[in-house]
Design an enzyme around this catalytic site. Structure first.
Site, PDB file in Angstrom:
ATOM      1  N   SER A 104       0.816  -1.216   0.000  1.00 47.40           N
ATOM      2  CA  SER A 104       0.000   0.000   0.000  1.00 47.40           C
ATOM      3  C   SER A 104       0.845   1.259   0.000  1.00 47.40           C
ATOM      4  O   SER A 104       0.295   2.361  -0.016  1.00 47.40           O
ATOM      5  CB  SER A 104      -0.932  -0.003   1.218  1.00 47.40           C
ATOM      6  OG  SER A 104      -0.189  -0.082   2.410  1.00 47.40           O
ATOM      7  N   HIS A 156      -1.394  -2.194  -6.657  1.00 47.47           N
ATOM      8  CA  HIS A 156      -2.049  -1.938  -5.373  1.00 47.47           C
ATOM      9  C   HIS A 156      -3.564  -1.994  -5.531  1.00 47.47           C
ATOM     10  O   HIS A 156      -4.180  -1.104  -6.114  1.00 47.47           O
ATOM     11  CB  HIS A 156      -1.624  -0.576  -4.824  1.00 47.47           C
ATOM     12  CG  HIS A 156      -2.253  -0.247  -3.515  1.00 47.47           C
ATOM     13  ND1 HIS A 156      -2.636   1.016  -3.159  1.00 47.47           N
ATOM     14  CD2 HIS A 156      -2.571  -1.047  -2.466  1.00 47.47           C
ATOM     15  CE1 HIS A 156      -3.168   0.994  -1.948  1.00 47.47           C
ATOM     16  NE2 HIS A 156      -3.145  -0.251  -1.520  1.00 47.47           N
ATOM     17  N   GLU A 174      -3.812   0.654  -8.499  1.00 48.05           N
ATOM     18  CA  GLU A 174      -2.706   1.552  -8.813  1.00 48.05           C
ATOM     19  C   GLU A 174      -1.544   0.705  -9.326  1.00 48.05           C
ATOM     20  O   GLU A 174      -1.127  -0.247  -8.667  1.00 48.05           O
ATOM     21  CB  GLU A 174      -2.265   2.320  -7.564  1.00 48.05           C
ATOM     22  CG  GLU A 174      -3.292   3.312  -7.056  1.00 48.05           C
ATOM     23  CD  GLU A 174      -2.869   3.967  -5.759  1.00 48.05           C
ATOM     24  OE1 GLU A 174      -3.070   5.183  -5.616  1.00 48.05           O
ATOM     25  OE2 GLU A 174      -2.341   3.262  -4.868  1.00 48.05           O
ATOM     26  N   ASN A 195      -3.339   6.422  -0.924  1.00 42.10           N
ATOM     27  CA  ASN A 195      -2.925   6.448   0.484  1.00 42.10           C
ATOM     28  C   ASN A 195      -2.134   7.701   0.839  1.00 42.10           C
ATOM     29  O   ASN A 195      -2.124   8.123   2.002  1.00 42.10           O
ATOM     30  CB  ASN A 195      -2.139   5.186   0.836  1.00 42.10           C
ATOM     31  CG  ASN A 195      -3.059   4.005   1.049  1.00 42.10           C
ATOM     32  OD1 ASN A 195      -4.234   4.172   1.365  1.00 42.10           O
ATOM     33  ND2 ASN A 195      -2.549   2.798   0.866  1.00 42.10           N
TER      34      ASN A 195
END
Length: 285
Positions: free
Chosen positions: A119, A140, A152, A190
């Site tokens: 992440s 991700h 991602e 994130n």
């Protein structure tokens, strides 16, 4: 290169979800974890999802039989060695990931693409450990994997365009929307989300409002589908704390300083939904 056989290393929430959608998309899937109990738990999650889909009339029993025919499980990493693409979805600990990628790099065919579901950790650092950094890429996924559409895709410093293309095409095949992100802690989602969740924990810690009122404020005032502290519980407070600490270390920016409230929850073993308690108490529901 067209992906026909997908390896998934790690049968937890993310790995099980990736294996599930891979089998549904017609790929041969090998799901591996270090102990049989983890494999069994992951397979149970997958079959429960399919049973619910059958009950709702979304798929048939024959569909489930077909999916299961394409899904193999194992506790031996060597069963991954003939996969076209292997997606690592293990614990968010970069040293453990590097050890695993070293093993995969030595074990697999030179053509095998290795991907990490991390992440936010450095794809370049993970890739170097493999001994074949040109074949390593970040993929991700988001929780819950069968529902969330985004992946991602993150190239490392030496990732080739061919490797990126394999990751992007695989996302298309399994029904996901891929976006390409430059390598930086947290990538896109994130990088923006973790400070938000951390700030909510700071606000709670400082007594700005109750857990419920903080979440209600963001749901009704910012039109968020879920409150930030409930989302902390869903993500796992231990995972959130680990990522926040990594961001703080990498960026050196005070805005990433982890809230004491997160540390206290982790010390108490209150990690969120998965332990029954976090910012909310799920044992009473």
């Amino acid at each position: 290169m067209a992906i026909k056989k997908l390896g998934v290393l790690g049968a937890g929430t993310m790995g099980a979800g990736i294996a599930q959608i891979g089998a549904e998309a017609g790929l041969q899937v090998v799901l591996v974890d270090i102990e049989q109990k983890f494999v069994d738990r992951g397979l149970k999650v997958i079959t429960t999802n399919w049973d619910k889909a059958v009950a709702k009339g979304k798929i048939t029993d024959k569909d489930v039989a077909d999916y299961l025919g394409r899904l193999k499980t194992s506790t031996n990493n060597r069963d991954l060695q003939d996969c076209d693409l292997i997606i690592e979805a293990i614990i968010e600990n970069i040293e453990i990931k590097k050890k695993v990628f070293k093993e995969l790099g030595e074990m697999c065919s030179p053509a095998t693409v290795l991907a990490s579901n991390t992440s936010g950790f450095s794809i370049t650092e993970i890739a170097v450990a493999s001994g074949r950094p040109d074949k390593v890429v970040g993929m991700h996924f988001f929780n819950p994997v069968p529902v969330m559409k985004l992946v991602e895709v993150i190239p490392g410093a030496e990732t080739t365009e061919e490797t990126v293309a394999v990751a992007m095409e695989t996302c298309r095949v399994i029904g996901k929307t891929a976006i390409r992100a430059k390598e930086a802690p947290g990538f896109i989602v994130n990088r923006l989300l973790v400070p938000y969740l951390n700030d909510a924990a700071h606000a709670y810690q400082e007594g700005v409002a109750s857990v419920e009122d903080i979440d209600q404020a963001m749901k009704l005032g910012a039109n968020m589908p879920i409150g930030p502290l409930a989302l902390c519980d869903l993500v796992g407070i231990d995972v959130l704390l680990m990522v926040a600490e990594y961001f703080y270390q990498e960026f050196g920016d005070p805005k990433f300083r982890p809230a004491l409230a997160l540390k206290q929850k982790v010390r108490a073993g209150h990690l969120g939904i998965k332990t029954g308690k976090g910012f909310y108490d799920y044992t009473k529901k």
